[in-house]
Design an enzyme around this catalytic site. Structure first.
Site, short mmCIF file in Angstrom:
data_model
loop_
_atom_site.label_atom_id
_atom_site.label_comp_id
_atom_site.label_asym_id
_atom_site.label_seq_id
_atom_site.Cartn_x
_atom_site.Cartn_y
_atom_site.Cartn_z
N HIS A 23 0.83 -1.19 0.00
CA HIS A 23 0.00 0.00 0.00
C HIS A 23 0.87 1.24 0.00
CE1 HIS A 23 0.50 1.55 4.18
NE2 HIS A 23 0.83 0.29 4.44
N CYS A 24 0.32 2.33 -0.51
CA CYS A 24 0.98 3.63 -0.41
C CYS A 24 0.14 4.48 0.54
CB CYS A 24 1.15 4.28 -1.78
SG CYS A 24 -0.40 4.51 -2.69
N MET A 25 0.09 5.80 0.35
CA MET A 25 -0.59 6.65 1.31
C MET A 25 -2.11 6.55 1.23
SD MET A 25 1.69 10.12 1.41
CE MET A 25 0.78 10.75 2.81
N ARG A 27 -3.78 4.08 -1.35
CA ARG A 27 -4.31 2.97 -2.13
C ARG A 27 -3.64 1.63 -1.85
NH1 ARG A 27 -3.24 5.53 -7.96
NH2 ARG A 27 -3.29 7.50 -6.85
#
Length: 447
Positions: A23-25, A27
């Site tokens: 995951h990123c910030m 999504r």
């Protein structure tokens, strides 16, 4: 969150289809063995409460969650029943997709620390200018160290994350970062005695504080060296001698070859971009301000992070983040225009919430919830981003750190160009709002 995680796993094709998930910030990023079922269920995924949008890009099936992405990710990991080792199966994505995924995996976990430190740097400027804290006081010294440490020791943090992406020992990788920043080396550089040798091999000792490229390339090299050593090292000796040989081989190569070349390349790229920006300020400002939301849309905006950090390392400031802020603000202004044109309560509600989150710095809900749905609104986004970017470029607005923008990390813009930053985001918001109102929504939205 448990039910949301369960539904997402089911709709992307079940546990057996998930090769890896990160995951990123905002999504979740799935690498699927087969994305056919996930594509078929795309509308069902988008309709889940808690899901802001879905995009299949760069070999990744991305589910946009927003601020709760960490919680959802942990629940998905728990339901999968085991850690999915990245790269456990053949990665069929092209090199560019893998490159951006690697950058994302290395830099995104560090963003909260960088953002917090950047905001504190900006607040410190205000405290000194207001006379509330003396630049000579111990209080200033402590606050300055707190705000600067994450940048100074950035190679250590990046080393740890890079090791996870390249599948080698994170502690050994972080140790290499500490070696590069050892007081003995930094002291030699500070004295100007940079021409040294190792076993009579001459090299130039560099200052690696705040650097990006040397440690990332170095850890990539470490991953191959470590795997090679493990291939023949007896298991009973592995725990001691694999780290010893890994360090003895990797560190000299970084100091003699990788470090100097990487620092030179990083400085060259930073200087080139700043020179281009200085000579073509409004063109560069307009273009990046307009297209930045497209980079966010595809998840490729993380490619700008190393450049921003290199700018801060080399110059003490960055000029790109302000242009990104113009693009984000344009998204917020555009989705607010939907409120005045929409007939459905759902779109009105989504418009308000997306405007608020967009002004803070999280634009995915607006992009995927409204602008993708009504594609003509991209005209408003481009117009607002270009208008704000033009002002940011003309006045070369600077940031001293990294933070959510336009408003989430406002203090990083505190300084001589702060007033121009406020003008830039205001113009971006108004232009995108007005153009969005002119464009309006299609008739079918009323049904």
């Amino acid at each position: 969150m448990s039910k949301l995680a369960e539904n997402i796993i089911s709709l992307v094709g079940g546990k057996e289809s998930i090769d890896s998930v990160t995951h990123c910030m905002t999504r979740l990023r799935f690498v699927l063995t087969d994305d056919m079922e996930a594509e078929t269920n795309k509308e069902q995924l988008e309709s889940l409460e808690g899901v802001a949008g879905v995009v299949n890009n760069g070999g990744q099936f991305q589910v946009i969650i927003g601020n709760n992405v960490e919680t959802v990710y942990q629940e998905i990991e728990a339901q999968l029943g085991k850690e999915k080792e990245e790269g456990s199966k053949e990665d069929k994505r092209n090199w560019l997709d893998r490159f951006f995924d690697t950058l994302s995996g290395i830099f995104v976990p560090v963003i909260p620390a960088i953002a917090g430190a950047g905001i504190l740097k900006g607040l410190l400027v205000v405290l000194v200018n207001l006379g509330w804290v003396s630049g000579e006081s111990n209080t200033y010294m402590v606050l300055d160290v707190i705000s600067d440490a994450v940048f100074y020791f950035l190679p250590i943090l990046l080393a740890f994350n890079a090791a996870k992406k390249f599948r080698c020992n994170p502690i050994i990788a972080a140790t290499i970062g500490t070696i590069l920043l050892h007081p003995t080396f930094t002291g030699v550089v500070a004295e100007g005695n940079v021409a040294i040798d190792f076993f009579s091999i001459p090299f130039t000792l560099m200052n690696y504080s705040s650097s990006v490229l040397p440690i990332i390339i170095g850890v990539w090299l470490l991953s191959y060296i470590e795997r090679f050593i493990k291939s023949w090292m007896p298991k009973v000796l592995d725990i001691v001698f694999t780290p010893v040989f890994s360090l003895l081989i990797t560190v000299p190569i970084i100091l003699i070859v990788i470090g100097p070349i990487s620092i030179w390349i990083g400085d060259l790229v930073s200087t080139g971009i700043n020179a281009l920006y200085s000579n073509l300020t409004f063109i560069a400002g307009m273009v990046l301000g307009a297209v930045y939301p497209l980079l966010v849309l595809t998840g490729t905006h993380y490619g700008l992070l190393p450049i921003m950090l290199q700018n801060i390392s080399s110059n003490g400031y960055d000029v790109i983040l302000a242009l990104c802020a113009a693009g984000n603000t344009a998204v917020a202004g555009t989705v607010l225009s939907v409120y005045f044109k929409a007939k459905s309560k759902t779109n009105k509600s989504l418009s308000i919430s997306s405007t608020i989150s967009g002004l803070i710095g999280v634009v995915e809900p607006g992009l995927y919830g409204l602008i993708i749905k009504y594609k003509k609104l991209f005209g408003a986004v481009f117009a607002g981003g270009a208008a704000g970017g033009l002002i940011m470029g003309i006045f070369q607005v600077e940031s001293t750190g990294f933070g959510l923008n336009p408003l989430g990390g406002l203090p990083v813009f505190f300084g001589d160009t702060f007033s121009y930053y406020l003008i830039g985001i205001t113009v971006s918001f108004i232009v995108s709002l007005v153009v969005g109102l002119i464009i309006g929504l299609p008739e079918e939205e009323n049904k």
